[in-house]
Scaffold this motif. Structure first.
Motif, short mmCIF file in Angstrom:
data_model
loop_
_atom_site.label_atom_id
_atom_site.label_comp_id
_atom_site.label_asym_id
_atom_site.label_seq_id
_atom_site.Cartn_x
_atom_site.Cartn_y
_atom_site.Cartn_z
N ALA A 195 -5.83 35.58 79.63
CA ALA A 195 -4.50 34.98 79.73
C ALA A 195 -4.35 34.23 81.04
N SER B 266 -3.63 39.90 80.74
CA SER B 266 -4.32 40.48 79.59
C SER B 266 -5.49 39.60 79.20
N ARG C 7 -5.73 42.58 71.90
CA ARG C 7 -5.23 42.19 73.22
C ARG C 7 -5.31 43.41 74.14
N LYS D 29 -3.13 30.34 72.47
CA LYS D 29 -1.87 30.38 71.74
C LYS D 29 -2.07 30.54 70.23
N ASP E 280 -0.41 33.52 65.29
CA ASP E 280 0.15 33.40 66.62
C ASP E 280 -0.74 34.18 67.58
N GLN F 104 -0.28 35.34 70.51
CA GLN F 104 0.34 36.38 71.31
C GLN F 104 0.56 37.65 70.51
N THR F 105 1.03 37.50 69.28
CA THR F 105 1.40 38.66 68.47
C THR F 105 0.43 38.94 67.32
#
Length: 782
Positions: free
Chosen positions: A421, A426, A447, A474, A493, A495-496
């Motif tokens: 990141a 992370s 992650r 991303k 996504d 991130q999630t």
């Protein structure tokens, strides 16, 4: 001769016995007919289907097998493909709006190529590849017809390519200088003034500067033992310092090769070349140095600054590790036999060096399951280490090179670090085996927080996840599948992990309509009766459970990897699909000694490549046959290539009562005649007795069945001498052997004649049938 009962004949016999007993007590029942197997298809038809289900032919019957995702426009968009090689469609996704646009099809590209060249171009001739897209200009760039092309508004134009001779020099990042090689020495050239300064003067053929070991492929391509090669080195980011190395091949044993049929030439040609060999007393050595090029150009002479790093054994004919981090040389150094690895950081001015990361796992550092990665933004090195018995991730600080902060924990393996990141909070890793309810070989994306805590799974579906991340992290393209679940490609996504768009789902309906029988995953236990192991069963098309089928084991026990397909795409593409069509059941098995299951699972392979997994294969085959009586465990063959070729011969020689027929291609039958890295990463550097015990030549006298050796005459990976030496050992032991040497063939032996010989050997010796004759070709007129 005792007649063997097949499952069908056995059931008929039992029915007859039961009928006789009943006849003594009751009136005869109405006559019933036992189920009988349909006649097997003609052998020519089976071979034709084998050809159809092999390689490209099989792939052309599957749609959306691989969407080949590519993030374009500096990560602002995604380009992916659907369809198959003969009819593909390319779609662009604007990641800011998630709008999809079809930008080209194979038909459009072939039509444009045909118009541009004035001749009809089909997919086979075009070889379309490396497709890229620029949404700003709506231009598609791609490789085809041995060149680069650009497609705009259905018009294709060949991109003009600079045909200047290949530049083998090493230019500085700022363009001020370039380094060239002459007579095994290095010369610096000031690009603007043309001034030249000799950086070294005592280089020789056996001790060159900035020159790697020529690879056999380059020797054969150029026809000389000393082909021109690019300068080997690394510039400092500011263009001041050159980091390079000196090779030393003095007293290193060389191999020789003769190409009997050089294309376009009448006479054979022979070459001698350096190939670092496992178990050799002397290996090529590398010593690293730095030169201040700015100072050398001003003074008219160079000062070589040796780096205080031990000489390193070259384990494969390629340059040693060299790079720069924060303006200082960063060197990954490996001790021979993989006893330890260390990352050195050096001062370019003085050569002083210190270790900033270190691994010394017992009995050796298995570099195919571990690695040390530079992480300057995180203040050190990221180490995937087996120090806990499992490949887990650590952040190693330079002041504590033998320590490290654990970033992951548990009995599972981290395979790779995929993204860090931007805020350094992370990172994203790929791992296997963490989710205990799943197949342990299925990959998942996680992650990992730099501050601790459990990883967050970004790919929660119980499938294998083949992922591609955008540079900024991303977005994730995930092609998830299992051997029995068709590949579903989605956009997530980053991130999630939330799925934001479906891209495509694979479809093998045309393949199944051709009679294809889908493979079946199989789980059982190893020879120890308790350790879970995994395999796969490939049945022929139009499979009939009332028939009896011989078994053919497609083997690769190598501890550097795994063999059994974990994905839908791989399960469809492996060669077992084609081999099974001759009328056999092909199996693949990952026994103990293979990778991705932790160090303890792999350790049976240590200094034991000649035995590891052998009895696990027999155990699982017997478990398969117990479940499926149509699998005839009295007729078992085996085939494999490279290390699988070694395994094939080993299985036939060490368990001759079980494995009756083997086809071994490109086998490294004596590990001491293979490149150093592959055997030593599992064997270390043992004594001669251990090498001999693991040599197929030492057990040649055990042969009872049939063994075919196939090798390319110019194999640039496993020397052809390996198969010649095993053939000689078999002859000396009074055993029979069949040997095919493929002319002008490297390690890649897969060609029509290879497949014909492999199928013929099993058809004749395992199925007991006569193979179809070769198709005659009329020689071209001279």
């Amino acid at each position: 001769m005792r007649t063997r009962l097949t499952p069908v004949s056995r059931s008929i016999s039992l029915l007859a016995l039961a009928g006789a007993n009943l006849a003594m007590a009751a009136p005869a029942p109405a006559r019933t007919t036992a189920p009988t197997a349909a006649a097997a298809p003609d052998i020519r038809a089976r071979y034709a289907l084998s050809d159809k289900f092999n390689g490209q032919g099989l792939s052309d019957l599957i749609d959306n097998a691989d969407v080949a995702p590519r993030f374009v426009a500096e990560g602002k968009g995604l380009l992916y493909r659907t369809g198959n090689r003969l009819a593909q469609s390319y779609t662009y996704v604007d990641l800011s709006t998630l709008a999809k646009t079809q930008v080209a099809t194979t038909a459009q590209m072939l039509a444009a190529l045909s118009a541009a060249t004035g001749r009809a171009i089909d997919a086979d001739a075009a070889h379309i590849a490396e497709v890229d897209y620029d949404p700003a200009t709506k231009a598609l760039r791609f490789a085809a017809l041995d060149g680069r092309w650009i497609l705009t508004a259905d018009k294709a134009e060949r991109i003009a390519e600079d045909k200047k001779p290949e530049d083998l020099s090493l230019p500085s990042p700022d363009g001020r200088f370039r380094i060239v090689a002459r007579n095994f020495n290095l010369i610096a050239i000031d690009v603007k003034s043309g001034k030249q300064v000799a950086l070294t003067t005592d280089g020789t053929r056996e001790q060159p500067y900035g020159r790697s070991i020529p690879q056999l492929a380059d020797i054969l391509r150029t026809g000389t033992e000393e082909p021109d090669m690019p300068v080997s080195g690394a510039w400092s980011p500011d263009g001041r310092y050159l980091l390079s190395w000196r090779l030393d091949t003095r007293d290193v044993k060389k191999l020789s090769i003769t190409q009997q049929n050089p294309p376009g030439e009448f006479y054979p040609r022979s070459f001698s070349y350096v190939y670092p060999l496992a178990g050799a007393e002397k290996l090529p050595q590398a010593t690293r140095f730095v030169i201040d090029i700015e100072q050398a150009m001003k003074a008219g002479k160079a000062t070589i600054v040796p780096l205080a790093i031990p000489s390193e054994s070259i384990l494969y004919p390629s340059p040693p590790d060299m790079g720069w981090i924060n303006g200082k040389p960063r060197i990954l150094w490996t001790e021979r036999g993989y006893k330890q690895q260390a990352v050195y950081q050096a001062d370019p001015g003085t050569g002083a060096a210190r270790i900033v990361a270190h691994e010394a796992v017992k009995p050796l550092v298995t570099v195919t399951s571990s690695m040390i990665l530079p992480a300057p933004d995180l203040g050190g090195e990221l180490s995937i280490s087996e120090r806990s018995g499992w490949a887990q991730l650590y952040l190693v600080a330079p002041d504590a090179p033998d320590g490290g902060k654990p970033l992951t924990r548990g009995e599972w393996e981290v395979l790779s670090v995929d993204h860090v990141a931007g805020d350094k909070s992370s990172l994203i890793v790929t791992g296997v085996g963490r989710e205990k309810a799943r197949n342990p070989y299925w990959r998942a994306l996680y992650r990992v927080s730099l501050t601790g805590g459990d990883p967050t799974e970004l790919t929660p579906e119980p499938l294998d996840h083949d992922t591609t991340l955008s540079d900024d992290g991303k977005w994730i393209v995930d092609q998830m599948s299992s051997p029995t679940s068709a590949t579903r490609a989605v956009l997530r996504d980053g991130q999630t992990g939330r799925i934001v768009m479906d891209l495509a789902t694979a479809d093998d309906s045309r393949l199944r309509a051709a009679g294809y029988t889908s493979p079946e995953p199989f789980q059982g236990v190893a020879a120890d009766g308790k350790t879970p192991i995994y395999g796969m069963i490939f049945r022929p098309a139009n499979f009939d459970a009332k028939r009896s089928y011989p078994i053919i084991d497609n083997v690769y026990t190598g501890p550097t990897t795994t063999d059994v397909p974990a994905t839908w795409n791989d399960a469809h593409r492996v060669s077992g699909n084609a081999v099974a069509q001759i009328g056999a059941i092909v199996v693949m098995i990952d026994g103990t000694g293979t990778s991705r299951r932790g160090q303890a699972f792999r350790l049976p392979a240590y200094q034991n490549l000649g035995e590891v997994g052998l009895d696990d294969h027999i155990s699982l085959i017997r478990q398969m046959a117990a479940k499926y009586p149509y699998m005839d465990a009295t007729r078992v063959g085996v085939f494999g290539g490279s290390a699988g070729g070694y395994d094939t011969a080993r299985f036939v020689l060490r368990r001759p009562n079980f494995f009756k027929v083997g086809v071994s291609s490109s086998g490294n039958h004596d590990l001491r005649l293979d490149k150093t890295w592959w055997p030593e990463v599992s064997m270390g550097n043992p004594d001669e007795a251990t090498w001999e015990r693991n040599s197929n030549m030492s057990v040649a006298g055990n042969l009872m069945g049939k063994l075919l050796l196939i090798h390319g005459d110019i194999d640039d990976n496993v020397p052809v001498t390996e198969s010649f030496r095993l053939a000689k050992a078999l002859m000396d032991a009074g055993r029979d052997v069949d040997l095919v040497v493929l002319p002008n063939t490297t390690h890649r032996v897969y060609q029509p004649f290879f497949w014909k010989k492999l199928r013929d050997y099993f058809t004749l010796n395992l199925l007991g049938e006569t193979p179809p004759a070769l198709t005659a070709h009329t020689p071209a007129a001279k």
